[in-house]
Design a protein around this motif. Sequence first.
Motif, mmCIF file in Angstrom:
data_model
loop_
_atom_site.group_PDB
_atom_site.id
_atom_site.type_symbol
_atom_site.label_atom_id
_atom_site.label_comp_id
_atom_site.label_asym_id
_atom_site.label_seq_id
_atom_site.Cartn_x
_atom_site.Cartn_y
_atom_site.Cartn_z
ATOM 1 N N ASN A 44 0.830 -1.212 0.000
ATOM 2 C CA ASN A 44 0.000 0.000 0.000
ATOM 3 C C ASN A 44 0.858 1.253 0.000
ATOM 4 O O ASN A 44 0.538 2.232 -0.684
ATOM 5 C CB ASN A 44 -0.941 0.003 1.204
ATOM 6 C CG ASN A 44 -1.994 -1.067 1.099
ATOM 7 O OD1 ASN A 44 -2.422 -1.420 -0.002
ATOM 8 N ND2 ASN A 44 -2.399 -1.616 2.225
ATOM 9 N N ARG A 45 1.928 1.255 0.745
ATOM 10 C CA ARG A 45 2.827 2.407 0.778
ATOM 11 C C ARG A 45 3.591 2.539 -0.541
ATOM 12 O O ARG A 45 3.774 3.639 -1.054
ATOM 13 C CB ARG A 45 3.809 2.297 1.927
ATOM 14 C CG ARG A 45 4.830 3.405 1.913
ATOM 15 C CD ARG A 45 5.757 3.295 3.060
ATOM 16 N NE ARG A 45 5.332 4.278 4.032
ATOM 17 C CZ ARG A 45 5.926 4.501 5.178
ATOM 18 N NH1 ARG A 45 6.946 3.779 5.539
ATOM 19 N NH2 ARG A 45 5.510 5.429 5.989
ATOM 20 N N LEU A 46 4.023 1.424 -1.103
ATOM 21 C CA LEU A 46 4.792 1.463 -2.351
ATOM 22 C C LEU A 46 3.947 1.950 -3.526
ATOM 23 O O LEU A 46 4.459 2.623 -4.418
ATOM 24 C CB LEU A 46 5.368 0.078 -2.663
ATOM 25 C CG LEU A 46 6.422 -0.460 -1.710
ATOM 26 C CD1 LEU A 46 6.861 -1.843 -2.159
ATOM 27 C CD2 LEU A 46 7.608 0.473 -1.593
ATOM 28 N N ARG A 47 2.666 1.633 -3.538
ATOM 29 C CA ARG A 47 1.788 2.069 -4.636
ATOM 30 C C ARG A 47 1.696 3.583 -4.717
ATOM 31 O O ARG A 47 1.461 4.136 -5.793
ATOM 32 C CB ARG A 47 0.387 1.485 -4.461
ATOM 33 C CG ARG A 47 0.304 0.050 -4.871
ATOM 34 C CD ARG A 47 -1.102 -0.467 -4.692
ATOM 35 N NE ARG A 47 -1.054 -1.911 -4.638
ATOM 36 C CZ ARG A 47 -1.618 -2.686 -5.538
ATOM 37 N NH1 ARG A 47 -2.271 -2.167 -6.532
ATOM 38 N NH2 ARG A 47 -1.526 -3.994 -5.423
ATOM 39 N N LYS A 48 1.886 4.239 -3.605
ATOM 40 C CA LYS A 48 1.851 5.703 -3.562
ATOM 41 C C LYS A 48 2.992 6.300 -4.390
ATOM 42 O O LYS A 48 2.877 7.393 -4.928
ATOM 43 C CB LYS A 48 1.968 6.144 -2.098
ATOM 44 C CG LYS A 48 1.934 7.612 -1.864
ATOM 45 C CD LYS A 48 2.034 7.893 -0.374
ATOM 46 C CE LYS A 48 2.401 9.316 -0.112
ATOM 47 N NZ LYS A 48 2.674 9.579 1.294
ATOM 48 N N TYR A 49 4.094 5.555 -4.509
ATOM 49 C CA TYR A 49 5.272 6.029 -5.216
ATOM 50 C C TYR A 49 5.448 5.406 -6.591
ATOM 51 O O TYR A 49 6.515 5.488 -7.188
ATOM 52 C CB TYR A 49 6.522 5.763 -4.368
ATOM 53 C CG TYR A 49 6.479 6.516 -3.062
ATOM 54 C CD1 TYR A 49 6.727 7.880 -3.017
ATOM 55 C CD2 TYR A 49 6.159 5.866 -1.875
ATOM 56 C CE1 TYR A 49 6.669 8.575 -1.832
ATOM 57 C CE2 TYR A 49 6.104 6.556 -0.684
ATOM 58 C CZ TYR A 49 6.353 7.905 -0.666
ATOM 59 O OH TYR A 49 6.291 8.593 0.517
ATOM 60 N N ILE A 104 8.265 4.320 -11.418
ATOM 61 C CA ILE A 104 8.604 4.814 -10.094
ATOM 62 C C ILE A 104 8.660 6.340 -10.150
ATOM 63 O O ILE A 104 9.304 6.911 -11.032
ATOM 64 C CB ILE A 104 9.952 4.246 -9.619
ATOM 65 C CG1 ILE A 104 9.891 2.717 -9.563
ATOM 66 C CG2 ILE A 104 10.326 4.809 -8.251
ATOM 67 C CD1 ILE A 104 11.226 2.049 -9.334
ATOM 68 N N VAL A 105 7.971 6.994 -9.222
ATOM 69 C CA VAL A 105 7.904 8.459 -9.195
ATOM 70 C C VAL A 105 9.270 9.018 -8.815
ATOM 71 O O VAL A 105 9.885 8.556 -7.847
ATOM 72 C CB VAL A 105 6.826 8.923 -8.195
ATOM 73 C CG1 VAL A 105 6.773 10.428 -8.085
ATOM 74 C CG2 VAL A 105 5.471 8.385 -8.599
ATOM 75 N N PRO A 106 9.778 10.017 -9.556
ATOM 76 C CA PRO A 106 11.099 10.560 -9.255
ATOM 77 C C PRO A 106 11.136 11.330 -7.940
ATOM 78 O O PRO A 106 10.111 11.776 -7.419
ATOM 79 C CB PRO A 106 11.401 11.484 -10.429
ATOM 80 C CG PRO A 106 10.109 11.769 -11.064
ATOM 81 C CD PRO A 106 9.202 10.620 -10.756
ATOM 82 N N ARG A 107 12.326 11.512 -7.453
ATOM 83 C CA ARG A 107 12.567 12.144 -6.161
ATOM 84 C C ARG A 107 12.072 13.585 -6.097
ATOM 85 O O ARG A 107 11.517 14.027 -5.099
ATOM 86 C CB ARG A 107 14.074 12.088 -5.901
ATOM 87 C CG ARG A 107 14.484 12.605 -4.590
ATOM 88 C CD ARG A 107 15.979 12.446 -4.439
ATOM 89 N NE ARG A 107 16.403 13.455 -3.499
ATOM 90 C CZ ARG A 107 17.470 14.205 -3.613
ATOM 91 N NH1 ARG A 107 18.263 14.051 -4.621
ATOM 92 N NH2 ARG A 107 17.753 15.101 -2.715
#
Length: 83
Positions: A37-42, A49-52
Motif C-alpha cells: 500500500n505504501r509502495l503504490r503511492k510512489y 517509479i515516481v522521481p525524487r
Amino acid sequence: MPGKAKRPAKAKDRRPKRKPCSFCIEKAVDVSYRDVNRLRKYVSERGKIVPRRISGNCAKHQRMLTLAVKRARTIAFLPFVSE
C-alpha cells in the motif's frame, strides 16, 4: 544616474520549498517491499517509479524505495506495467 533603484526579484528566481521526506518524518529505518500500500503511492498509473523531485523523498530513502519497488515487482506484489 545616481540613486537608481534595484529591480525586485523575478518570480522565476524563487524556488518553491521542497516537500519533506515522508520516511524521515516517520523516522523509518527501512522501506519494506512487503508494504504494498505504501509502495503504490510512489508508483505512477503506468507503473513507473515516481522521481525524487516529485515524491519529495531524500536521496537515501529514494534509493531504498526504488530497491523495494523492484523487489516487490520481482515477487509479483506489484505489476511491472499497468494494463
